[in-house]
Design a protein around this motif. Structure first.
Motif, mmCIF file in Angstrom:
data_model
loop_
_atom_site.group_PDB
_atom_site.id
_atom_site.type_symbol
_atom_site.label_atom_id
_atom_site.label_comp_id
_atom_site.label_asym_id
_atom_site.label_seq_id
_atom_site.Cartn_x
_atom_site.Cartn_y
_atom_site.Cartn_z
ATOM 1 N N PHE A 15 33.604 86.879 113.721
ATOM 2 C CA PHE A 15 33.929 86.111 114.924
ATOM 3 C C PHE A 15 33.865 87.049 116.125
ATOM 4 O O PHE A 15 34.140 88.232 115.994
ATOM 5 N N ALA A 25 35.879 88.522 109.451
ATOM 6 C CA ALA A 25 36.768 87.692 108.632
ATOM 7 C C ALA A 25 36.384 87.775 107.158
ATOM 8 O O ALA A 25 37.245 87.770 106.288
ATOM 9 N N SER A 45 47.558 86.072 104.592
ATOM 10 C CA SER A 45 47.071 85.300 105.741
ATOM 11 C C SER A 45 46.070 86.149 106.494
ATOM 12 O O SER A 45 46.254 87.350 106.625
ATOM 13 N N GLY A 46 45.042 85.502 106.974
ATOM 14 C CA GLY A 46 44.033 86.216 107.749
ATOM 15 C C GLY A 46 42.969 86.874 106.895
ATOM 16 O O GLY A 46 42.092 87.573 107.412
ATOM 17 N N SER A 47 42.991 86.626 105.569
ATOM 18 C CA SER A 47 41.993 87.270 104.720
ATOM 19 C C SER A 47 40.703 86.447 104.627
ATOM 20 O O SER A 47 39.804 86.788 103.861
ATOM 21 N N GLY A 48 40.613 85.385 105.402
ATOM 22 C CA GLY A 48 39.346 84.657 105.496
ATOM 23 C C GLY A 48 39.190 83.498 104.537
ATOM 24 O O GLY A 48 38.093 82.935 104.401
ATOM 25 N N LYS A 49 40.277 83.086 103.896
ATOM 26 C CA LYS A 49 40.188 82.009 102.904
ATOM 27 C C LYS A 49 39.697 80.711 103.542
ATOM 28 O O LYS A 49 38.769 80.071 103.045
ATOM 29 N N SER A 50 40.342 80.323 104.647
ATOM 30 C CA SER A 50 39.942 79.071 105.309
ATOM 31 C C SER A 50 38.511 79.171 105.823
ATOM 32 O O SER A 50 37.749 78.202 105.754
ATOM 33 N N THR A 51 38.178 80.326 106.325
ATOM 34 C CA THR A 51 36.809 80.513 106.840
ATOM 35 C C THR A 51 35.796 80.294 105.726
ATOM 36 O O THR A 51 34.786 79.601 105.923
ATOM 37 N N ARG A 214 42.110 91.460 105.457
ATOM 38 C CA ARG A 214 40.997 91.480 106.383
ATOM 39 C C ARG A 214 40.264 92.821 106.400
ATOM 40 O O ARG A 214 40.918 93.848 106.536
#
Ligand code: ADP
Ligand code: MG
Length: 268
Positions: A15, A25, A45-51, A214
């Motif tokens: 990003f 990400a 959190s922030g490890s890119g799972k949703s991405t 991350r």
């Protein structure tokens, strides 16, 4: 190659790439998921799972690498995939029943055919009495159940779920887990599931994939060799406890590493 196979090859996502502070990400994710497999991803959190889930759904593209479904490269969302987000996506001006049939309606299915199926799903979700209510009249947990009914109504080959049960209380979550397993066993859906609840990941999955902090990479992939069908009682077995412990240890190392990084970054 089956139509429910997901093949993730060397996927990365950056990003704000052309700014002084780009965010990496995802970095070189490789993951092969077979049709009918239930795979969970866990990580800080922030490890890119949703991405990653958004890329698999086709909502956004990778910066590098490819995602293929049934051998075809993903470029946009498709009818073969259903996506359940943590937050419900119900339309406030439609009744619960009309929200559940929305996807079917967009596919041209007549209400005569879609309503009976939607009502069945609402019954399973314990929402029969609320078919004619509006989302604003329901609690958060009830709305999320309606949201799940909407996704299931489309009977997608692949179900992509991003912390779908995070807002539910413990008891409702267990009912939903059981429903998900029953549906999965009946339909042989491929499921890609993200959760913060380690016991949920172990209970549901054939395989739990742990992401590094991350940028997200696959740290390890743990096969859950517990017999199926599983019941809530299995959560009390020694084997189950050992799997939970193993995943937990793996994540904890990562969380500690990322806290260390943040502290160092904070001092810099
Ligand atoms: P997770 O779901 O594991 O918590 P995300 O995939 O939401 O992680 O986010 C991974 C990283 O990418 C985070 O650092 C997040 O801030 C960043 N990120 C996610 N979406 C965007 C975006 N649209 N623009 C900029 N950064 C983003
Ligand atoms: Mg997320």
């Amino acid at each position: 190659m089956s139509s429910g196979d997901i093949s993730i090859s060397n996927v990365s996502k950056v990003f704000r790439a052309n700014t002084p502070s780009p965010v990496v990400a995802l970095d070189g994710i490789d993951l092969e998921i077979k049709e009918g497999e239930f795979v969970s991803i866990v990580g800080a959190s922030g490890s890119g799972k949703s991405t990653l889930l958004r890329i698999v759904d086709g909502l956004t593209g990778p910066t590098g690498g490819t995602v293929k479904i049934g051998g075809a490269e993903v470029t946009k969302p498709g009818q073969d995939r259903g996506f359940v987000f943590q937050q419900d996506r119900l339309f406030p001006w439609r009744t619960i029943l009309d929200n559940v049939v929305l996807g079917l309606e967009l596919r041209g299915v007549k209400k005569r055919d879609s309503y009976p199926r939607a009502k069945e799903l609402l019954a399973i979700m314990g929402l029969s009495k609320f078919a004619n209510s509006y989302p604003g009249e329901l609690s958060g947990g009830m709305r999320q159940r309606a949201n799940l009914a909407r996704a299931y109504a489309l009977e997608p080959k692949i179900m992509i779920m991003d912390e779908p049960y995070a807002a539910l209380d413990g008891q409702t979550r267990e009912i939903m887990q059981q429903f998900l397993l029953d549906t999965w066993e009946a339909h042989k859906t491929t499921v890609l599931f993200v959760t913060h609840q380690i016991d949920e990941a172990v209970y549901l999955s054939d395989r739990v994939v742990v992401f590094t902090s991350r940028p997200g990479k696959v740290k390890e992939s743990i096969n859950i060799d517990l017999p199926r069908p599983r019941t809530l009682n299995d959560k009390r077995s020694a084997d189950f406890g050992q799997y939970v412990e193993r995943v937990w240890t793996s994540i904890e190392e990562e969380v500690k590493a990322s806290m260390q990084l943040e502290m160092e970054y904070g001092r810099a």
